[in-house]
Design an enzyme around this catalytic site. Structure first.
Site, short mmCIF file in Angstrom:
data_model
loop_
_atom_site.label_atom_id
_atom_site.label_comp_id
_atom_site.label_asym_id
_atom_site.label_seq_id
_atom_site.Cartn_x
_atom_site.Cartn_y
_atom_site.Cartn_z
CB ALA A 331 -0.95 0.09 1.00
CB SER A 332 0.02 4.68 1.52
OG SER A 332 -0.97 4.75 0.97
#
Length: 617
Positions: A331-332
């Site tokens: 993810a981020s």
């Protein structure tokens, strides 16, 4: 009629010659036979003296192997993590036991034998050599030993064996890092014979099965000794003739910090997830937590089939080392590295800004790739794209850079390959590419696949260890070390540090790019989780989808099955100016990364940084 006597004339010369020939032949035969006798005597008494002496001694002298003491394991501060404790085992030599079934019934009235112990004993007995001892009950108490000793004369073939067994005083706290030792099985024996090591295990019944115990088995095991005993014709020992002491295994010191490990386990509180902490200055693992865990002591003496089946079928998968084998979408948390790539490829620069209306579209395509913030972030530069975790900024960057450059750039950060940590249980994760998808699915790579990769979703998977290692490289501005658990070898009062393995650094076209992404991570920490911290820190959170939400649907965690909810992630390091610790935290199905994984990271950095600062005062 007159009779005439026949007169026979003897040829004395011929008779003498015949006698001499016969005598000579007889003499030659006697000499030949005597020569054969003396030759055989020479062979027995002189040529083969040592051989027959050895055979004679084998009938009189018995060599008994003596097991070495297994090396101890310590944490970096000298706290004992794995030790050896005395144990008593009730064993039986099947061929010497009279009426084995009846003996077990009578023995059960003296010493409690569970159904599992009965079942495991007879199951093993089917494949066991009857002249060798077989364990019936492990971990006898001193009271049970005393009771059996008084009644031992009633049970021929049964005896109590004493020795040392591995013991893990912190139970499930360190299982996935330390591993455990267990009984040598046929597969282990085959491996040892293949490597010409079986002779070293003549007196040993245990071998490292997982983690550090397995990886450093050759150091921890030691070398066996032996006793030479004189025995009578019944095989009973008369006296000890000679003793060769075993060589104990090496004591080893790990990079683990027991207090930090304990704090991480406490913070996870049994939730499914992982914590990995690394010292970026040398790659030493400070904490390696996989939750839930299990008590390795159960495996040391032989876990029952029922207990093992419960662990194996547990939906929370406690046997899996989530820190090194769990594979999650990053993810981020990888946006700082994506920003580095964009800067290196001149797709963006420090002043580049894009407009974020809450979505992004591939030119000429109606499909909208949504930002987590549905109304968008407005104008966003590289700093705010990391601070506010703007998806749209990285959609656009990934589209412009392309999957080939993403895959090639991320490889030196350790994605898609094992880190080389000194335990065998490690997954590679997946850094996708066009060739990978063609081989895996026999499908072409689509632009939409690249867009998902830009925010750490799609086919990209990583382990918490890989994530921590990659973040350490960013914090170190390109300097790389192999993550490792071994810190030193301990010999009596001497501790010898093992060499630190530094890998070739990642060199950027412009070294200032490191400063840009690290500064963005520092501002991220100051804006949220570390606003009141007594030290400087840097961080990046991530919220990873477990399943894909439809184009116009909204994510509603309350209506989802718990295991379909988002994973919460965070990477962080401190102090910002001179990093001493890097963290990666993953909480499965916990939801938003900042709100759920963030408090864990903050508490762990407080524990480590403030404790060290207090000690240095």
């Amino acid at each position: 009629m007159s009779l005439r006597k026949r007169i026979t004339m003897h040829d004395h010369a011929a008779e003498a010659s015949l006698f001499k020939r016969r005598a000579l032949f007889t003499f030659v035969c006697v000499i030949a036979l005597l020569s054969l006798l003396f030759a055989n005597l020479y062979h027995l008494q002189i040529s083969s003296y040592k051989d027959y002496t050895t055979r004679s001694n084998d009938n009189r002298i018995r060599v008994v192997p003596v097991a070495p003491s297994r090396g101890l394991i310590y944490d970096r501060h000298g706290q004992l993590l794995a030790e050896n404790r005395p144990f008593y085992t009730l064993e039986v030599i099947p061929e010497k036991a009279t009426n084995l079934d009846q003996s077990l019934i009578e023995l059960s009235s003296l010493i409690a034998l569970s159904e599992d112990e009965h079942e495991d004993f007879f199951k093993t007995l089917k494949y066991h050599r009857r002249f060798k001892p077989l364990a019936l009950k492990n971990r006898l108490t001193e009271e049970e030993v005393a009771i059996f000793s008084v009644n031992q004369h009633k049970f021929p073939g049964f005896y109590v064996d004493a020795g040392l067994k591995r013991y893990y005083p912190y139970a499930d706290l360190l299982t996935h890092a330390l591993g455990y030792v267990g009984k040598i099985n046929p597969r282990d024996r085959e491996m040892l014979e293949r490597n010409d090591q079986w002779q070293h295990y003549a007196a040993t019944r245990d071998i490292g099965k997982q983690g550090v115990e397995k990886f450093y088995e050759s150091l921890l095991h030691g070398k066996p000794g032996h006793l030479e005993e004189e025995v009578n014709n019944r095989g009973r020992a008369i006296r000890t003739l000679a003793t060769t002491a075993p060589e104990p295994g090496k004591d080893i010191v790990l990079t683990l910090d027991l207090d930090l490990q304990r704090k991480a386990v406490e913070l996870l509180a049994g939730r499914r997830g992982s914590v990995v902490a690394i010292d970026p200055r040398d790659g030493g693992i400070l904490a390696l937590v996989s939750s839930p865990s299990y008590d390795p002591n159960a495996f040391v003496h032989g876990i029952s089939s029922k207990a093992y089946s419960q662990l194996l079928n547990d939906k929370s998968r406690p046997l899996i080392n989530r820190a090194t084998q769990g594979q999650y979408a990053p993810a981020s948390t990888i946006k700082p590295m994506m920003a580095l790539l964009g800067l290196e490829e001149n797709v963006i620069n420090e002043k580049t800004r894009i407009w974020d209306p809450g979505f992004w579209q591939i030119p000429g395509v109606e499909h909208k790739y949504r930002d987590w913030k549905r109304w968008g972030h407005g104008w966003v530069d590289v700093y705010h794209s990391i601070i506010d975790s703007c998806d749209t900024f990285f959609y656009d960057m990934a589209y412009k850079v392309g999957i080939d450059k993403i895959s090639n750039f991320m490889e030196p950060f350790g994605f898609g390959t094992t880190t080389g940590i000194d335990i065998y249980e490690e997954a590679e994760g997946n850094m996708p590419s066009k060739d990978w998808k063609r081989l895996k699915y026999n499908q072409p790579w689509y632009i939409g696949d690249t867009i998902s990769i830009g925010i750490g979703q799609g086919y990209w998977t990583t382990t918490p260890l890989q994530l921590a290692n990659a973040t350490a490289i960013v914090a170190n501005k390109g300097t790389r070390y192999n993550p490792h658990l071994l810190k030193a070898l301990k010999d009596e009062n001497i501790t010898l540090d093992t060499p630190i393995e530094e890998l070739p650094p990642i060199v950027l076209k412009n070294s200032k790019h490191w400063d840009i992404v690290n500064e963005a991570m520092r501002q991220t920490a100051n804006k949220s989780r570390f606003t009141d911290a007594k030290y400087s820190a840097a961080m990046k959170t991530g919220t990873a989808q477990v399943f894909t939400v439809a184009q116009d649907a909204e994510y509603d965690k309350d209506s989802l099955d718990e295991r379909l909810r988002d994973n919460a992630l965070i990477v962080a390091y401190a102090p910002y100016e001179n990093p001493r610790i890097v963290l990666a935290v993953v909480l499965e199905n916990a939801g938003f990364g900042g709100a759920n994984a963030g408090p864990v990271a903050r508490a762990l950095l407080d524990e480590y940084i403030l404790r060290d600062d207090w000690k240095s005062q």
